[in-house]
Design a protein around this motif. Sequence first.
Motif, short mmCIF file in Angstrom:
data_model
loop_
_atom_site.label_atom_id
_atom_site.label_comp_id
_atom_site.label_asym_id
_atom_site.label_seq_id
_atom_site.Cartn_x
_atom_site.Cartn_y
_atom_site.Cartn_z
N GLU A 60 7.39 39.16 -18.74
CA GLU A 60 8.09 40.02 -19.70
C GLU A 60 8.43 41.34 -19.00
O GLU A 60 7.53 41.98 -18.43
CB GLU A 60 7.23 40.30 -20.93
CG GLU A 60 7.00 39.08 -21.79
CD GLU A 60 6.18 39.41 -23.04
OE1 GLU A 60 5.89 40.62 -23.22
OE2 GLU A 60 5.85 38.50 -23.80
N ASN A 61 9.71 41.69 -19.09
CA ASN A 61 10.16 42.95 -18.50
C ASN A 61 9.77 43.04 -17.03
O ASN A 61 9.24 44.06 -16.56
CB ASN A 61 9.61 44.16 -19.26
CG ASN A 61 10.05 44.16 -20.72
OD1 ASN A 61 11.19 43.76 -21.05
ND2 ASN A 61 9.17 44.61 -21.61
N ALA A 62 9.99 41.95 -16.34
CA ALA A 62 9.72 41.88 -14.89
C ALA A 62 8.25 42.10 -14.57
O ALA A 62 7.90 42.56 -13.49
CB ALA A 62 10.59 42.89 -14.14
N GLN A 63 7.38 41.74 -15.54
CA GLN A 63 5.94 41.85 -15.30
C GLN A 63 5.23 40.61 -15.83
O GLN A 63 5.70 39.95 -16.75
CB GLN A 63 5.37 43.10 -16.00
CG GLN A 63 5.81 44.41 -15.38
CD GLN A 63 5.12 45.59 -16.06
OE1 GLN A 63 4.52 45.44 -17.13
NE2 GLN A 63 5.25 46.77 -15.44
N SER A 143 11.28 35.28 -11.99
CA SER A 143 11.88 36.31 -12.84
C SER A 143 13.26 36.64 -12.29
O SER A 143 13.57 36.32 -11.13
CB SER A 143 11.00 37.57 -12.85
OG SER A 143 11.03 38.22 -11.60
N GLU A 145 14.40 39.35 -11.25
CA GLU A 145 14.30 40.24 -10.08
C GLU A 145 13.68 39.53 -8.87
O GLU A 145 13.53 40.11 -7.82
CB GLU A 145 13.45 41.47 -10.40
CG GLU A 145 14.13 42.45 -11.35
CD GLU A 145 14.07 41.97 -12.79
OE1 GLU A 145 13.34 40.97 -13.03
OE2 GLU A 145 14.74 42.55 -13.64
#
Length: 471
Positions: A60-63, A143, A145
């Motif tokens: 979620e949100n690159a984490q 992800s 990213e």
Amino acid sequence: MWRNLALNIKIALTLFVVQACVLFVGYVWLSHWVQTTRLDELRHHLDTQSDVIESLISVENAQLVYQRQGEFASELDHDHDLFFDLSSISGEMLQESWGPTPSMRKALREAMSQVRAGDEETFLFDVGHEKWIAQMGDLERASPEGPLKARLLVATNAQPVLNAVNAFKRVVALAAIGILLLTTLGSFIVVSLSTRNLRHFARQLRTLKPPEFTRRVVFEAHSAEEKLLFDSYAQMEAAVQEVLEHQRLFIANASHELKTPIAAVTSALEVILARPRHAEDYAQTCRDVLAEMQVLKRLSLGLLDLAQLEGTADIAGQASGLNDNALNAVERWRKAAELKGLSLSLHLLEDYQAQVAGGPEQWEVVFGNLLDNAIKYTPAGGAVDVTLDEHPGSGLIIRITDNGAGMSAQEVRQLGQVFFRADAARSQSSSFGLGFAHCKRIVERLGGHLTVQSTPQTGTRVTIAMMRYKP
């Protein structure tokens, strides 16, 4: 010390040691197998928990985020014996479980930070007084990213399992000790009851003292070994009784034989000393005393020969030629036979090299006694024959035959007993019943067998069966 212990104690101790070794090896193997099995189950459970935790981690949100919603996540967060730690590759903590207390979580992180383990490797480590089992592995999620990587460490408390294993070990150890003690006690009781007869038998034997040391000891045998022992003792007792009876008869007969010449000497001396006599009377008395003393000398020498024979260790270790022994004996007794008007013949073996056990001295006694008896009890005009023959196999036969007075079947059965004399021999003052007994004992000591066949007024045949001497 071991040799002095009772048989039941020896067997009980031996069984105790053997069973203790077997139970100890079994205890070690079973304990190791149970502990290994339970730890394998715990590792499998840890793998399952790791898979569940990995399934709850998403991006979620690159984490990387641990999803705490849901039934599985709630159970994991309330499990005090389960801990997991999600950290970045650089070591920054991202997520951790809420089950253990904060102090325990801190102790777990510190303990696991000191462990060096490979990827997906399971290891045990100590946290305070407890043991935990953990597994460390790398986690990767895709992800926008780029791939996100993290390290997941999952640990579960192994102490309850180890406590259960230790409790099982204690139960098994107590059971093994109980089995060991019960089986040892049981074997001791069984062996004690089985050997009770032997102990009573031994105690009774220790109490037996002369003159009743041959008193019969009777026990009911409870095993084949006891029956063998009691039967052997009964046979030995019968043999001892027979020896004692022979000893008693020997003493009685020896006393009787000694009594006659001693009485004659005593009477002659008392008569000659009663009043003064002429020189010729004294000379005659001396001749009578000398004759009786010569009788005593022959008797003592005969008894000495028997005693020496019984004390000789191995007379069968020597060897001599049978033809030579027979020829020498016949030549020595030929003159005595001729003086009595008897014919003395000898038939030798064709194999002049044939040897028998025993030296010339022993065979001189054997042939001499048998020829003396044959010549002594054969009337003038009779014949004595010595025949050497081969027996099928490796045997040799010696036959000494005469046509003299002979003996009854009852007398033949008693031949060989010390001081026994047949009716015809009782009239001979020079006979004590020792010569044939000595002769028979020598033949038996040399490994031979002597038999007598006789008919009254017809004659006697003495047969000696021997084996050829083999060095």
